[in-house]
Motif scaffolding. Structure first.
Motif, PDB file in Angstrom:
ATOM      1  N   ILE A   1       0.880  -1.168   0.000  1.00  0.00           N
ATOM      2  CA  ILE A   1       0.000   0.000   0.000  1.00  0.00           C
ATOM      3  C   ILE A   1       0.917   1.217   0.000  1.00  0.00           C
ATOM      4  O   ILE A   1       1.549   1.528   1.017  1.00  0.00           O
ATOM      5  N   ALA A   2       1.050   1.883  -1.133  1.00  0.00           N
ATOM      6  CA  ALA A   2       1.971   3.019  -1.253  1.00  0.00           C
ATOM      7  C   ALA A   2       1.241   4.309  -0.890  1.00  0.00           C
ATOM      8  O   ALA A   2       0.227   4.656  -1.495  1.00  0.00           O
ATOM      9  N   GLN A   3       1.780   5.008   0.104  1.00  0.00           N
ATOM     10  CA  GLN A   3       1.193   6.264   0.569  1.00  0.00           C
ATOM     11  C   GLN A   3       2.295   7.030   1.293  1.00  0.00           C
ATOM     12  O   GLN A   3       3.430   6.599   1.334  1.00  0.00           O
ATOM     13  N   GLY A   4       1.978   8.177   1.839  1.00  0.00           N
ATOM     14  CA  GLY A   4       2.985   8.919   2.580  1.00  0.00           C
ATOM     15  C   GLY A   4       3.405   8.178   3.844  1.00  0.00           C
ATOM     16  O   GLY A   4       2.659   7.355   4.377  1.00  0.00           O
ATOM     17  N   THR A   5       4.614   8.490   4.341  1.00  0.00           N
ATOM     18  CA  THR A   5       5.101   7.822   5.547  1.00  0.00           C
ATOM     19  C   THR A   5       4.163   8.020   6.729  1.00  0.00           C
ATOM     20  O   THR A   5       3.899   7.089   7.488  1.00  0.00           O
ATOM     21  N   GLY A   6       3.637   9.228   6.912  1.00  0.00           N
ATOM     22  CA  GLY A   6       2.710   9.460   8.016  1.00  0.00           C
ATOM     23  C   GLY A   6       1.484   8.576   7.919  1.00  0.00           C
ATOM     24  O   GLY A   6       1.038   7.983   8.909  1.00  0.00           O
ATOM     25  N   GLN A   7       0.926   8.448   6.718  1.00  0.00           N
ATOM     26  CA  GLN A   7      -0.230   7.582   6.509  1.00  0.00           C
ATOM     27  C   GLN A   7       0.144   6.114   6.713  1.00  0.00           C
ATOM     28  O   GLN A   7      -0.646   5.339   7.263  1.00  0.00           O
ATOM     29  N   SER A   8       1.339   5.730   6.279  1.00  0.00           N
ATOM     30  CA  SER A   8       1.778   4.341   6.446  1.00  0.00           C
ATOM     31  C   SER A   8       1.899   3.986   7.921  1.00  0.00           C
ATOM     32  O   SER A   8       1.475   2.907   8.358  1.00  0.00           O
ATOM     33  N   ILE A   9       2.471   4.887   8.699  1.00  0.00           N
ATOM     34  CA  ILE A   9       2.618   4.634  10.126  1.00  0.00           C
ATOM     35  C   ILE A   9       1.254   4.603  10.803  1.00  0.00           C
ATOM     36  O   ILE A   9       1.010   3.776  11.698  1.00  0.00           O
ATOM     37  N   ASP A  10       0.335   5.451  10.372  1.00  0.00           N
ATOM     38  CA  ASP A  10      -1.029   5.393  10.912  1.00  0.00           C
ATOM     39  C   ASP A  10      -1.681   4.046  10.599  1.00  0.00           C
ATOM     40  O   ASP A  10      -2.416   3.493  11.430  1.00  0.00           O
ATOM     41  N   SER A  11      -1.421   3.507   9.415  1.00  0.00           N
ATOM     42  CA  SER A  11      -1.938   2.180   9.068  1.00  0.00           C
ATOM     43  C   SER A  11      -1.389   1.125  10.012  1.00  0.00           C
ATOM     44  O   SER A  11      -2.101   0.206  10.433  1.00  0.00           O
ATOM     45  N   GLY A  12      -0.104   1.269  10.366  1.00  0.00           N
ATOM     46  CA  GLY A  12       0.500   0.347  11.324  1.00  0.00           C
ATOM     47  C   GLY A  12      -0.097   0.487  12.705  1.00  0.00           C
ATOM     48  O   GLY A  12      -0.337  -0.511  13.400  1.00  0.00           O
ATOM     49  N   ARG A  13      -0.369   1.705  13.122  1.00  0.00           N
ATOM     50  CA  ARG A  13      -0.979   1.933  14.437  1.00  0.00           C
ATOM     51  C   ARG A  13      -2.353   1.281  14.532  1.00  0.00           C
ATOM     52  O   ARG A  13      -2.744   0.771  15.578  1.00  0.00           O
ATOM     53  N   ARG A  14      -3.091   1.283  13.434  1.00  0.00           N
ATOM     54  CA  ARG A  14      -4.433   0.682  13.432  1.00  0.00           C
ATOM     55  C   ARG A  14      -4.387  -0.834  13.258  1.00  0.00           C
ATOM     56  O   ARG A  14      -5.409  -1.503  13.434  1.00  0.00           O
ATOM     57  N   GLY A  15      -3.232  -1.378  12.895  1.00  0.00           N
ATOM     58  CA  GLY A  15      -3.144  -2.807  12.643  1.00  0.00           C
ATOM     59  C   GLY A  15      -3.672  -3.200  11.283  1.00  0.00           C
ATOM     60  O   GLY A  15      -3.981  -4.371  11.042  1.00  0.00           O
ATOM     61  N   ASP A  16      -3.765  -2.230  10.367  1.00  0.00           N
ATOM     62  CA  ASP A  16      -4.257  -2.519   9.023  1.00  0.00           C
ATOM     63  C   ASP A  16      -3.210  -3.204   8.159  1.00  0.00           C
ATOM     64  O   ASP A  16      -3.537  -3.716   7.079  1.00  0.00           O
ATOM     65  N   VAL A  17      -1.940  -3.154   8.600  1.00  0.00           N
ATOM     66  CA  VAL A  17      -0.849  -3.784   7.860  1.00  0.00           C
ATOM     67  C   VAL A  17       0.029  -4.541   8.844  1.00  0.00           C
ATOM     68  O   VAL A  17      -0.094  -4.403  10.069  1.00  0.00           O
ATOM     69  N   ASP A  18       0.944  -5.339   8.295  1.00  0.00           N
ATOM     70  CA  ASP A  18       1.843  -6.147   9.119  1.00  0.00           C
ATOM     71  C   ASP A  18       3.214  -5.511   9.277  1.00  0.00           C
ATOM     72  O   ASP A  18       3.971  -5.866  10.194  1.00  0.00           O
ATOM     73  N   LEU A  19       3.535  -4.576   8.401  1.00  0.00           N
ATOM     74  CA  LEU A  19       4.898  -4.041   8.309  1.00  0.00           C
ATOM     75  C   LEU A  19       4.833  -2.674   7.649  1.00  0.00           C
ATOM     76  O   LEU A  19       3.973  -2.433   6.794  1.00  0.00           O
ATOM     77  N   VAL A  20       5.748  -1.778   8.039  1.00  0.00           N
ATOM     78  CA  VAL A  20       5.867  -0.497   7.336  1.00  0.00           C
ATOM     79  C   VAL A  20       7.285  -0.351   6.806  1.00  0.00           C
ATOM     80  O   VAL A  20       8.254  -0.759   7.445  1.00  0.00           O
TER      81      VAL A  20
END
Length: 323
Positions: free
Chosen positions: A83-102
Motif C-alpha cells: 500500500i503506497a502512501q505517505g510515511t505518516g499515513q503508512s505509520i497510521d496504518s500500522g498503528r491501526r493494525g491494518d498492515v503487518d509491516l511499514v
C-alpha cells in the motif's frame, strides 16, 4: 387423508424454513455476502500466506518495490501486498493494525511509532538523498547555497512576489514533507504560522512524489524530492537538481514490524521473515545495484554495520528478528 396431507405439507414447509435460517447464519454481518463491513480490519489469520506492507510512494515510483516483490514472491511464495502512501499515513496504518509491516523514511515519526509500542524490530535498510529541484533558470538564485540557506532565500523571494518563484510541497505528511518542514524550521520559520497560507507562491500538492514533481514541472516551481524518484521521472521533466548536497538532505529508509501485542491479527512471522530477508547481504547487494543500468547510478545505497550504527544514521541494520 386430507388431514395427513395437510400435516405432511406443514412438515415440509417447517424443514425448508429451518434450512433457510441455517443458510442465512453463514453470511457475514453486517456486510452480507461474505464481505466485511465498511471500515473493518481484514487482518490475515495466523500463518496466512499474505504480508501487507504500508510504504512510501517514493519507493513505488522508483520501481524498487516491484523488484523486491518479484524476487521475494518467487523465493518464498508469500503474497506481498503493498500500500503506497505517505510515511505518516503508512505509520497510521500500522498503528491501526491494518498492515503487518511499514517501509518508511521519516526517522522522528518512526521512533515515535516504536516508542508508543506499535512498532517493533526496526531495521534501517538503505539511504539516498533529498534534492531541491527547480527551473534551470533558478529564479530565486539558490545555486551553490546550503539547503537551509536555499529555503530561506526561496521564502524571501516568494513572499516578496519575485517573478517566477514558487514552491510545490508534497503537503501529505510523508517523509519528504516532514523533511521539508524540518528545513523550514532550520531556516528560522514556523511552518504552521509562517509558511502555510503565506501566499500563492507556496502550493500544497497533497500527492505522492511523482505527481508532485509533475505539478512542480507544470508550474516551473521548486520542490523537494528524493533523488531516486527524480531520476525515475527525469525524462518527463524540465526541472533540474539545483541543490543536491548537504547533511540536511540525508534520506534513510527503514522496515518496522507492527507489534502483535497491540494487534494480535497481524502476520508477525511473515513480517519478521521479510525484514530478515531485507537485511541479508544478497538483498542489500540487489538494492545497491537497482537503477544503475537504467539511470547511470544506483537509486539507493544499502546500509551495513558498523556504518549504520554511527552518525548520521544511528540505526540498526542487521540482526535477525524472530516475530
Amino acid at each position: 387423508m386430507r388431514t395427513n396431507a395437510t400435516l405432511l405439507t406443514a412438515g415440509i414447509i417447517a424443514i425448508l424454513l429451518i434450512l433457510a435460517l441455517g443458510a442465512g447464519c453463514t453470511s457475514s454481518a453486517p456486510g452480507g455476502n461474505g464481505t466485511p463491513a465498511a471500515g473493518a480490519t481484514t487482518a490475515p489469520a495466523a500463518g496466512a500466506n499474505i504480508l501487507r506492507i504500508a510504504t512510501t510512494t517514493s519507493l513505488e515510483n522508483t520501481g524498487l518495490l516491484a523488484e523486491l516483490e518479484r524476487v521475494y514472491e518467487n523465493e518464498t511464495g508469500m503474497d506481498l501486498q503493498f500500500i503506497a502512501q505517505g510515511t505518516g499515513q503508512s505509520i497510521d496504518s500500522g498503528r491501526r493494525g491494518d498492515v503487518d509491516l511499514v517501509l518508511v523514511h521519516a526517522p522522528a515519526l518512526e521512533q515515535q511509532f516504536v516508542d508508543d509500542g506499535f512498532g517493533i524490530d526496526p531495521r534501517c535498510i538503505a539511504y539516498n538523498y533529498f534534492i531541491i529541484v527547480g527551473p534551470e533558470s533558478d529564479p530565486a538564485g539558490i545555486a551553490n547555497m546550503t539547503p537551509v540557506e536555499a529555503f530561506r532565500t526561496i521564502y524571501l523571494a516568494g513572499t516578496n512576489n519575485t517573478p517566477g518563484v514558487a514552491f510545490v510541497s508534497r503537503g501529505d505528511n510523508s517523509g519528504t514533507h516532514n523533511q521539508e518542514k524540518v528545513l523550514w524550521e532550520q531556516a528560522g520559520y514556523n511552518y504552521t504560522t509562517e509558511i502555510l497560507d503565506s501566499g500563492a507562491w507556496y502550493v500544497e500538492a497533497g500527492k505522492g512524489m511523482g505527481d508532485t514533481l509533475i505539478l512542480a514541472n507544470e508550474q516551473q516551481a521548486y520542490t523537494l524530492s528524493d533523488e531516486g524518484t527524480f531520476l525515475s521521472f527525469a525524462d518527463r521533466l524540465t526541472l533540474v537538481p539545483v541543490i543536491a548536497e548537504g547533511a540536511e538532505l540525508l534520506n534513510r529508509y527503514s522496515a518496522i514490524a507492527v507489534n502483535p501485542t497491540q494487534h494480535p491479527g497481524v502476520n508477525a512471522q511473515g513480517a519478521a521473515d521479510f525484514i530478515n530477508w531485507l537485511t541479508t547481504n544478497e538483498t542489500k547487494a540487489m538494492i545497491g545495484e537497482f537503477g544503475a543500468a537504467e539511470f547511470g547510478k544506483p537509486l539507493f545505497t544499502p546500509l551495513y554495520p558498523p556504518e549504520c550504527t554511527e552518525p548520521p544514521f544511528n540505526c540498526t541494520c542487521t540482526g535477525n528478528v524472530t516475530g
